[in-house]
Write an enzyme that holds these catalytic residues in place. Sequence first.
Site, short mmCIF file in Angstrom:
data_model
loop_
_atom_site.label_atom_id
_atom_site.label_comp_id
_atom_site.label_asym_id
_atom_site.label_seq_id
_atom_site.Cartn_x
_atom_site.Cartn_y
_atom_site.Cartn_z
N GLN A 26 1.60 17.33 -2.52
CA GLN A 26 2.36 17.01 -1.70
C GLN A 26 3.75 16.99 -2.66
OE1 GLN A 26 2.28 14.04 1.74
NE2 GLN A 26 4.80 12.41 0.37
N THR A 27 3.96 15.72 -3.46
CA THR A 27 5.52 15.89 -3.70
C THR A 27 5.42 16.47 -4.86
OG1 THR A 27 4.69 13.19 -4.49
CG2 THR A 27 5.86 13.83 -6.14
N GLN B 7 4.07 -24.02 -19.72
CA GLN B 7 3.47 -22.69 -19.27
C GLN B 7 2.73 -22.78 -18.09
OE1 GLN B 7 2.50 -21.05 -21.70
NE2 GLN B 7 0.36 -19.14 -21.48
N GLU C 153 2.84 6.50 -3.25
CA GLU C 153 2.58 5.40 -1.27
C GLU C 153 4.19 4.86 -1.08
OE1 GLU C 153 0.68 6.65 0.58
OE2 GLU C 153 -0.30 7.54 -1.18
#
Lengths: 492, 492
Positions: A143-144, A336, A430
């Site tokens: 696609q891309t 922490q 996506e």
Amino acid sequence: MAMDHAAAEGDHLAAERAAARFDVEAMKVAWAGSRHAVDVADRMARLVASDPVFRKDNRTMLSRKDLFKDTLRKAAHAWKRIVELRLTEEEASLLRQYVDQPGYVDLHWGMFVPAIKGQGTEEQQKKWLPLAYKFQIIGCYAQTELGHGSNVQGLETTATFDPKTDGFVIHSPTLTSSKWWPGGLGKASTHAVVYARLITEGKDYGIHGFIVQLRSLEDHSPLPGVTLGDIGGKFGSGAYNSMDNGVLRFDHVRIPRDQMLMRLSQVTREGKYVNSDVPKQLLYGTMVYVRQSIVADASKALSRAVCIAVRYSAIRKQFGSQDGGPETQVLNYRTQQSRLFPLLASAYAFRFVGDWLNWLYTDVTQKLEAKDYSTLQEAHACTAGLKAVTTSATADAIEECRKLCGGHGYLNSSGLPELFAVYVPACTYEGDNVVLLLQVARILMKTVSQLTSGKQPVGTMAYMGKVQHLMQSKCAVKTGTHSVHLYLFQAS
Amino acid sequence: MAMDHAAAEGDHLAAERAAARFDVEAMKVAWAGSRHAVDVADRMARLVASDPVFRKDNRTMLSRKDLFKDTLRKAAHAWKRIVELRLTEEEASLLRQYVDQPGYVDLHWGMFVPAIKGQGTEEQQKKWLPLAYKFQIIGCYAQTELGHGSNVQGLETTATFDPKTDGFVIHSPTLTSSKWWPGGLGKASTHAVVYARLITEGKDYGIHGFIVQLRSLEDHSPLPGVTLGDIGGKFGSGAYNSMDNGVLRFDHVRIPRDQMLMRLSQVTREGKYVNSDVPKQLLYGTMVYVRQSIVADASKALSRAVCIAVRYSAIRKQFGSQDGGPETQVLNYRTQQSRLFPLLASAYAFRFVGDWLNWLYTDVTQKLEAKDYSTLQEAHACTAGLKAVTTSATADAIEECRKLCGGHGYLNSSGLPELFAVYVPACTYEGDNVVLLLQVARILMKTVSQLTSGKQPVGTMAYMGKVQHLMQSKCAVKTGTHSVHLYLFQAS
């Protein structure tokens, strides 16, 4: 944090574990979803851990070429074991998950097969799926393009119908139209679902999917008119370097007409463009599915990072000794804890919101099948928003866990640099997170603007329908309960 | 952003550059510090860029072994060029900066030599520095241990004086006392400045530095009692994998007494511990120097990342096309600008605050030499705080620049993954950022608590002395000027 006898002897994790104030087995079941899920996961994890072919210890030390060969070997071996042991789909998927090395198989199963299932006609499914199931063909999802990612409608590759030959001509007219990124394309795939502008009778009908053969099934060489290659090294020592993300250009490549995926629309023998009666909204269902699975994966990645950082924080001691006594576990420092514990909590939150999204997907799918589109937009907003929020938070959290392990987090042997490098593209693929959040904002603004028209918002946006009431409310609450918190969130 | 004729033809950077509304040459000079600095930097950059030995294009594709060999080759070649061309110290330092590949040479020049200069007696300097200057010995800086990073006072390696042999016995009594991380130690160094607990006459005098030979000058093999090795792969494909960070253990290794660095304190022939009249505060001067150079480096790293992201944003187009026209440069989107431009501004801010810190270092050094310690604490707070703030901001900014390049930022060919992986340890080394910020907070709290005692705070904390006045002030300002802003910062 426990500082008892066992800790003094150096076995810190035993002491910490013994100090747990909740039922660890019950939590395991809650996390996995059921006792059955715990058992299957344990079984598949042991299967992978005990098999020397699946070893992971040398992954960051292999050259790119050897790493890719290693991926091929693991994929083939996984397939062999799945067949030999007659694993169920659930088991096979878990096995691949524990092998935990990106490879062309992910795209074959995760994108190529679903694209044919979702967009192919029954006839097309009957022809192509058995080939894919038996690995007689290997597929990817093209696609891309080099110049087009988020803007799918801007793709430039063309598929022009030629009535003379009853087929399409697939072509890459510009440099920016080169397919760029598809995993599995660079080396492995024989076929691709290629997204291209459908042109017939001189008219551009926008982006459609086409099954295109790329390489010979005899000698794996590229077919005439097809130029392809690997796009090079990526973030990390191992990470996605095991994947053959590729580049692909077409020079007037011809395919038969029946290789257009025709479930939603067809081109007839004469070149007429015809929509089928299958609602296009079904495609959104697939997008919702993919994104909800990304949210589920966020908790998996985050829980691994947090697990490493929590264990390290229990073992590592620094400062705080008096008269030469033992130093303080860094887990006991508030600086922490204030960084680490919210990440631990997020891992659980993402796990359970993933379940809820899975329910939402099932719900929206059932509604779509009944041609009820009323919740589709809200479901889209939820999955797009949660995809963006959970992946960004997880990527940042993995890096924070890495820093929480001090210098040791910078070594590949901590596991964290690779975990970050392999996870962080989830913020981009996506749906780029920034683009997705803009879509959510647009849907929210649209919903607000429609309130006066009497259109009632649904699902997670339903509270907006109570806006008048909420804005006039005053809070007289003295103790917090779940429903009070929810109410306050809605009102704020 | 400019959208003119040149942009329409695809040459976006030319159009953007032509649209600059400031004097680019004047800005170059301001950035570099002087016209001379611009010229030297240009000359050294060209020298590196035109020399095939210094090529960088294959850096992320080499195996660890080949990458390390490549580092050795570049270091040797750089040295050869520095000697051949009789480069000044300024030129040599710039040349190494443009070679831009972490290697043992960084520690030799950046830590080993300065440690001898700062902590060695004149006699020791006369003996060891010429050997180091001519690379007849290669040195590293062995401070951090497997179990001890931030808490330097907790180091466990011992240096016990033995009057019988007039020397020290260097020993690693535990696993956690293994030296861990020193760059240049794993493969290259022949010598190290080793930090160890000095024990004499049965008493522990705390951490002191000792020059210890590690490897034979004949065949480079480890000397008896010395165990060493490379600690393995690190974040990124290339990045710090070119560096031989190492592990080192001593089994009762003997060194002569005169290899204790004795500028600040000595052990006599009889084993007596004696402080010299050199003030210990001088050591803080070195720490201030190292940290101010880290702040200066932050702007260099950040400016490179921002440069890549700005150029990409000018070239990349996505969405916004009307009627098939060209899409919009992503640089023109507010979502891109709001993320990118503050990072661009930070690069400039860090550049100039680096200059100021350099001035502060010069000032505090002159005061120290005159035994004036009044500004030392404030200088320490400024450098510790700015080290933490600029390195955290820069690491996050590089990653943000990477994301601003979308998928393309994930490819090594963008340069950004490696820039992140090679930069991010700056958040941890030379003082973990969280620990440093706690130190700054402690100094601030201490300064506040001393206000009533009449002790006047100095430098950047001087405004605290005006607290009574500031808290009673009201703001009647209508237009903002520099001094008004400063006043408001002080009062808030």
